[in-house]
Design a protein around this motif. Structure first.
Motif, mmCIF file in Angstrom:
data_model
loop_
_atom_site.group_PDB
_atom_site.id
_atom_site.type_symbol
_atom_site.label_atom_id
_atom_site.label_comp_id
_atom_site.label_asym_id
_atom_site.label_seq_id
_atom_site.Cartn_x
_atom_site.Cartn_y
_atom_site.Cartn_z
ATOM 1 N N LEU A 5 -13.411 -25.375 -4.461
ATOM 2 C CA LEU A 5 -11.913 -25.681 -4.874
ATOM 3 C C LEU A 5 -11.923 -25.175 -6.224
ATOM 4 C CD1 LEU A 5 -11.056 -29.019 -3.078
ATOM 5 C CD2 LEU A 5 -10.825 -26.611 -2.230
ATOM 6 N N LYS A 6 -10.921 -24.327 -6.565
ATOM 7 C CA LYS A 6 -10.656 -23.665 -7.846
ATOM 8 C C LYS A 6 -9.887 -24.452 -8.839
ATOM 9 C CE LYS A 6 -11.136 -18.915 -5.919
ATOM 10 N NZ LYS A 6 -10.345 -17.558 -5.704
ATOM 11 N N ARG A 7 -8.884 -24.896 -8.342
ATOM 12 C CA ARG A 7 -8.046 -25.769 -9.464
ATOM 13 C C ARG A 7 -8.455 -27.040 -9.871
ATOM 14 N NH1 ARG A 7 -2.238 -26.138 -7.859
ATOM 15 N NH2 ARG A 7 -1.833 -25.942 -10.166
ATOM 16 N N THR A 8 -8.653 -27.478 -10.850
ATOM 17 C CA THR A 8 -9.038 -28.684 -11.589
ATOM 18 C C THR A 8 -7.886 -29.576 -11.893
ATOM 19 O OG1 THR A 8 -9.592 -27.906 -13.713
ATOM 20 C CG2 THR A 8 -11.224 -27.954 -12.229
ATOM 21 N N GLU A 9 -6.702 -28.660 -12.355
ATOM 22 C CA GLU A 9 -5.764 -29.337 -12.974
ATOM 23 C C GLU A 9 -4.221 -29.034 -12.233
ATOM 24 O OE1 GLU A 9 -5.245 -29.734 -17.141
ATOM 25 O OE2 GLU A 9 -7.134 -30.916 -17.299
ATOM 26 N N ALA A 10 -3.440 -29.629 -12.128
ATOM 27 C CA ALA A 10 -2.020 -29.341 -11.640
ATOM 28 C C ALA A 10 -1.299 -28.439 -12.736
ATOM 29 C CB ALA A 10 -1.073 -30.557 -11.253
#
Length: 470
Positions: free
Chosen positions: A282-287
């Motif tokens: 999964l690439k996204r760590t933050e919204a």
């Protein structure tokens, strides 16, 4: 004799009698002073001669010392010992053993031919159902019972070791409620992570109540935790031997939670989320942070969890349109047994807001990036407390924001099934007095939702604000 004659001539018989009493009293006084000044703790420890084994606290077996004078002497040694099985946790039982262990899957037996030193032992056998819902009979009835037994290695009834493994083993069940997405995570995947993560893959999973589709669905998680073949232990005719085994899973006492204070390595839900990100790439760590966005065309992504059979949105199209007018890019998703979890995890991770009616689909919040938002729609039926325990409280440990929307009577399809003045509509609390089965059958299995979009807009707007000011 000379002393006696002088003593007799010097004192009368009455005076001799008084003198003897005086000497006796003086001796007793000296003895009293000696015992008072030189207490027993100043003397050498007494020999260990008066011990007994006892089961205490409904689960741990401990040494009980009758003679209080040697308690301190043995305190250090006693603390170093540990029980074989732990039956004290609120949700799960587990046994953790090192020695000569022989697992006979055909008869559901774990034979302990030799036990490593350092254990407290009074019993010689234990029974355990290795699933983490021991207080729920409806779950445990479908979980196989396993017997653990201390046996003499030379006993002619002990099974011969067919296959010897050089790594530890964990034996657990995927019976119970494992078919439900929420329970798959809360009852199995998170406890399995707690129990096995410290082995760094050097552990083998022995699965009882095996379900091929479940193994297939979560194979990436299982293979990330173990480098070895997953064994359907119930079908094994061979006896598997290990030098270390954990029967059952360690599980903390709240849903979708990990208590760092109960983990020897301080594991938390943050660690579990990072584990999932690594497992599913999964690439996204933050919204999204709208305040920092220079591209004004960037829109936050809203995922709506759609359900088909029950608690589904009856006006999904109108909800989607309203969300788009507020500036969201909308994604519709539904999860079931056949869903490719890898693809679903990628989609959820790409979103900033996840919304749905109370249900297992909201469990997918574990894939959301940090600072994302969960919106839980709470249906009619006095299930507010359950909804918050299942999904609001876990968001605190997952670095997510939480919003909820409780529907009104007119937003429930139950109004078309029952008169408006019926207790089911007007007094759900009275229905709850008849037990969970009735509550579930009505409010969870017969109810759909038709959102008042104008009323719900304020919740969607609030989520947008949180993305601006987080």
């Amino acid at each position: 004799m000379l002393y006696d004659s002088i003593f007799a001539r010097s004192f009368s018989k009455q005076e001799q009698k008084k003198l003897r009493y005086g000497v006796l009293i003086g001796f007793l006084l000296i003895a009293f002073i000696f015992c008072t000044v030189f207490k027993p703790r100043d003397l050498a420890p007494l020999p260990i001669s008066n011990l007994q084994m006892s089961v205490v606290d409904a689960g741990f077996e401990k040494l009980m010392i009758k003679d209080a004078s040697i308690t301190q002497h043995l305190e250090r040694d006693t603390k170093e010992l540990k029980p074989i099985c732990n039956f004290m946790e609120p949700r799960s039982d587990f046994c953790e053993i090192t020695g000569d262990i022989r697992v006979d899957g055909y008869s559901s037996f774990v034979h302990i031919a030799a036990l490593q030193s350092g254990y407290l032992v009074e019993k010689d056998s234990w029974n355990i159902r290795p699933y983490t819902r021991r207080a729920a009979p409806s779950a445990m009835n479908s979980v196989k019972n396993w017997s653990l037994s201390l046996v003499n290695a030379n006993h002619n009834k002990i099974p011969h070791c067919d296959l010897h493994h050089d790594v530890p083993a964990i034996l657990f069940s995927i019976g119970g409620f494992s078919g439900n997405h929420f329970h798959a995570f809360s009852d199995l995947l998170i406890p399995l992570f707690i129990t096995s993560n410290h082995f760094n893959g050097e552990v083998q999973f022995l699965v009882t109540d095996y379900k091929p589709w479940w193994i297939s669905k979560f194979r990436k998680v299982l293979e990330k935790l173990s480098k070895y073949e997953i064994i359907d232990i119930d079908k094994q005719e061979s006896v598997h031997c290990y030098s270390s085994i954990i029967v059952g899973l360690k599980c903390h006492d709240k849903e979708l939670r990990i208590d760092p204070s109960k983990s020897p390595t301080g594991l938390s839900m943050k660690d579990f989320k990072e584990f999932l990100r690594s497992t599913y790439s999964l690439k996204r760590t933050e919204a999204i942070k709208l305040r920092d966005s220079e591209d004004r065309t960037t829109r936050p992504r809203l995922m709506i969890i759609s359900r088909r059979k029950t608690r589904s949105f009856m006006n999904l199209g109108i909800i989607t349109k309203a969300a788009k007018t507020l500036g969201y890019e909308v994604v519709i998703a539904e999860a079931n047994h056949s869903t490719d979890l890898s693809k679903l995890a990628q989609i959820v991770n790409s979103c900033d807001v996840l919304m749905g009616v109370h249900g297992a689909g909201l469990t997918n919040m574990v894939f959301l990036p940090d600072n994302a938002i969960l919106i839980q729609i709470i249906p009619l039926g006095q299930i507010d407390k359950l909804a918050r325990i299942d999904f609001e409280e876990p968001t605190m440990d997952m670095n997510l924001s939480y919003l909820e929307y409780k529907i009104s009577i007119k937003e429930s399809t139950l109004v078309s099934q029952y008169p408006v003045d019926h207790d089911i509509i007007r007094n759900p609390l009275s229905v709850g007095k008849h037990g969970w089965n009735l509550v579930s059958s009505i409010y969870l299995n017969k109810q759909n939702v038709k959102l008042d979009v104008q009323r719900f807009r304020s919740t969607l707007s609030r989520a947008m604000e949180l993305l601006h000011y987080q």
